[in-house]
Design an enzyme around this catalytic site. Sequence first.
Site, PDB file in Angstrom:
ATOM      1  N   ARG A   1      55.739 -53.684 -46.852  1.00 37.07           N
ATOM      2  CA  ARG A   1      55.383 -54.449 -45.985  1.00 37.07           C
ATOM      3  C   ARG A   1      56.930 -55.617 -46.570  1.00 37.07           C
ATOM      4  NH1 ARG A   1      50.119 -55.509 -43.773  1.00 37.07           N
ATOM      5  NH2 ARG A   1      51.506 -56.588 -42.234  1.00 37.07           N
TER       6      ARG A   1
ATOM      7  N   TYR B   1      47.011 -52.353 -37.999  1.00 39.62           N
ATOM      8  CA  TYR B   1      46.065 -51.702 -39.096  1.00 39.62           C
ATOM      9  C   TYR B   1      45.286 -51.006 -38.152  1.00 39.62           C
ATOM     10  CZ  TYR B   1      47.033 -56.105 -41.031  1.00 39.62           C
ATOM     11  OH  TYR B   1      47.958 -56.959 -41.682  1.00 39.62           O
TER      12      TYR B   1
ATOM     13  N   ARG C   1      43.080 -56.457 -32.226  1.00 42.84           N
ATOM     14  CA  ARG C   1      44.178 -56.254 -32.335  1.00 42.84           C
ATOM     15  C   ARG C   1      44.716 -55.733 -33.870  1.00 42.84           C
ATOM     16  NH1 ARG C   1      41.366 -59.528 -28.982  1.00 42.84           N
ATOM     17  NH2 ARG C   1      41.137 -61.888 -29.237  1.00 42.84           N
TER      18      ARG C   1
ATOM     19  N   ALA D   1      44.450 -61.847 -46.326  1.00 40.39           N
ATOM     20  CA  ALA D   1      45.369 -62.656 -46.453  1.00 40.39           C
ATOM     21  C   ALA D   1      45.444 -63.629 -48.086  1.00 40.39           C
ATOM     22  CB  ALA D   1      46.609 -63.538 -45.832  1.00 40.39           C
TER      23      ALA D   1
ATOM     24  N   ASN E   1      38.251 -56.100 -49.670  1.00 41.18           N
ATOM     25  CA  ASN E   1      39.883 -56.109 -49.522  1.00 41.18           C
ATOM     26  C   ASN E   1      39.972 -57.464 -49.045  1.00 41.18           C
ATOM     27  OD1 ASN E   1      42.000 -56.435 -47.454  1.00 41.18           O
ATOM     28  ND2 ASN E   1      41.724 -54.590 -46.696  1.00 41.18           N
TER      29      ASN E   1
ATOM     30  N   HIS F   1      43.385 -51.971 -49.567  1.00 43.24           N
ATOM     31  CA  HIS F   1      44.249 -52.166 -48.484  1.00 43.24           C
ATOM     32  C   HIS F   1      44.335 -51.332 -47.878  1.00 43.24           C
ATOM     33  CE1 HIS F   1      44.999 -56.679 -50.155  1.00 43.24           C
ATOM     34  NE2 HIS F   1      45.237 -55.795 -51.237  1.00 43.24           N
TER      35      HIS F   1
ATOM     36  N   GLU G   1      40.298 -52.641 -55.798  1.00 46.70           N
ATOM     37  CA  GLU G   1      41.438 -53.781 -54.356  1.00 46.70           C
ATOM     38  C   GLU G   1      41.359 -52.762 -53.654  1.00 46.70           C
ATOM     39  OE1 GLU G   1      44.142 -55.894 -55.639  1.00 46.70           O
ATOM     40  OE2 GLU G   1      45.171 -56.504 -54.080  1.00 46.70           O
TER      41      GLU G   1
ATOM     42  N   PRO H   1      39.604 -62.600 -44.764  1.00 43.75           N
ATOM     43  CA  PRO H   1      40.060 -62.974 -43.055  1.00 43.75           C
ATOM     44  C   PRO H   1      40.581 -62.335 -42.351  1.00 43.75           C
ATOM     45  CG  PRO H   1      41.384 -64.025 -45.402  1.00 43.75           C
ATOM     46  CD  PRO H   1      40.196 -63.375 -46.120  1.00 43.75           C
ATOM     47  N   ASN H   2      39.562 -62.160 -41.387  1.00 47.66           N
ATOM     48  CA  ASN H   2      40.574 -62.038 -39.834  1.00 47.66           C
ATOM     49  C   ASN H   2      40.752 -60.035 -39.904  1.00 47.66           C
ATOM     50  OD1 ASN H   2      41.349 -63.558 -38.818  1.00 47.66           O
ATOM     51  ND2 ASN H   2      43.375 -63.614 -40.794  1.00 47.66           N
TER      52      ASN H   2
HETATM   53  O1  CA2 Z   1      46.075 -54.272 -45.513  1.00 52.22           O
HETATM   54  C1  CA2 Z   1      45.307 -54.903 -45.830  1.00 52.22           C
HETATM   55  O2  CA2 Z   1      44.152 -54.298 -45.710  1.00 52.22           O
HETATM   56  C2  CA2 Z   1      45.720 -56.290 -45.381  1.00 52.22           C
HETATM   57  O3  CA2 Z   1      44.550 -56.666 -46.707  1.00 52.22           O
HETATM   58  C3  CA2 Z   1      45.021 -56.703 -44.261  1.00 52.22           C
HETATM   59  C4  CA2 Z   1      45.034 -58.017 -44.569  1.00 52.22           C
HETATM   60  C5  CA2 Z   1      46.728 -58.583 -44.706  1.00 52.22           C
HETATM   61  O4  CA2 Z   1      46.906 -60.367 -44.958  1.00 52.22           O
HETATM   62  C6  CA2 Z   1      46.705 -58.752 -46.155  1.00 52.22           C
HETATM   63  O5  CA2 Z   1      48.522 -58.828 -46.338  1.00 52.22           O
HETATM   64  C7  CA2 Z   1      47.037 -56.599 -45.954  1.00 52.22           C
HETATM   65  C8  CA2 Z   1      45.410 -58.910 -43.153  1.00 52.22           C
HETATM   66  C9  CA2 Z   1      43.998 -58.726 -42.201  1.00 52.22           C
HETATM   67  C10 CA2 Z   1      43.968 -58.805 -41.334  1.00 52.22           C
HETATM   68  O6  CA2 Z   1      43.572 -58.127 -40.279  1.00 52.22           O
HETATM   69  C11 CA2 Z   1      43.466 -58.546 -38.643  1.00 52.22           C
HETATM   70  C12 CA2 Z   1      43.378 -57.097 -38.286  1.00 52.22           C
HETATM   71  C13 CA2 Z   1      43.775 -57.133 -36.908  1.00 52.22           C
HETATM   72  C14 CA2 Z   1      44.560 -58.368 -35.925  1.00 52.22           C
HETATM   73  C15 CA2 Z   1      44.713 -59.220 -36.978  1.00 52.22           C
HETATM   74  C16 CA2 Z   1      44.130 -59.209 -38.065  1.00 52.22           C
END
Ligand code: CA2
Length: 157
Positions: A114, A30, A25, A84, A81, A107, A105, A17-18
């Site tokens: 974090r 990221y 964003r 969340a 990946n 990230h 896996e 997700p996201n």
């Molecule tokens: O660091 C990573 O790859 C994560 O899997 C990214 C997830 C986060 O919840 C994990 O703890 C670590 C979040 C991905 C959200 O991606 C976004 C990208 C741009 C704007 C907002 C969110």
Amino acid sequence: MSDTPRSSLNILVLHGPNLNLLGLREPNIYGAVTLDEINHLLEKEGQELGCALVALQSNHEGVLVDAIHGARGQHQGILINAGAYTHTSIALRDALAAVALPVVEVHLSNIYQREAFRHHSFIAPVAVGQISGFGAESYRLGLQALVYTLRKLASTN
Ligand code: CA2
């Protein structure tokens, strides 16, 4: 000495997700790379490594579970990946355990630097390994690790 042909591998790449918002964003966390660019980078690395890839992003847990189930007989390994869902989803973990394919896996961020709620991964115990903190490079390293693992398994079977 003649080269032994490398067995053909087909890897499933799952983005949770996201991750569709990458590059659009929160670039401070990221990075500026988009998901399309990551998929392109993986495609290129796959060609170098001699493997095919199918990539899927979903914001829905059940869609990811279905994709994992569908990997049986189609893919030899999974690069994931889970976003969340990494920290919340027993359903994804159970699906990965059920299909019993090698999983790596990845990230983008270093989840251990974090918030404490990101320090636990439900995926890690069913993965061969985890790569965290190298931005888009985590995916390339993850693919290399997965292909290395699959070729090692193939050579010992
Ligand atoms: O660091 C990573 O790859 C994560 O899997 C990214 C997830 C986060 O919840 C994990 O703890 C670590 C979040 C991905 C959200 O991606 C976004 C990208 C741009 C704007 C907002 C969110």
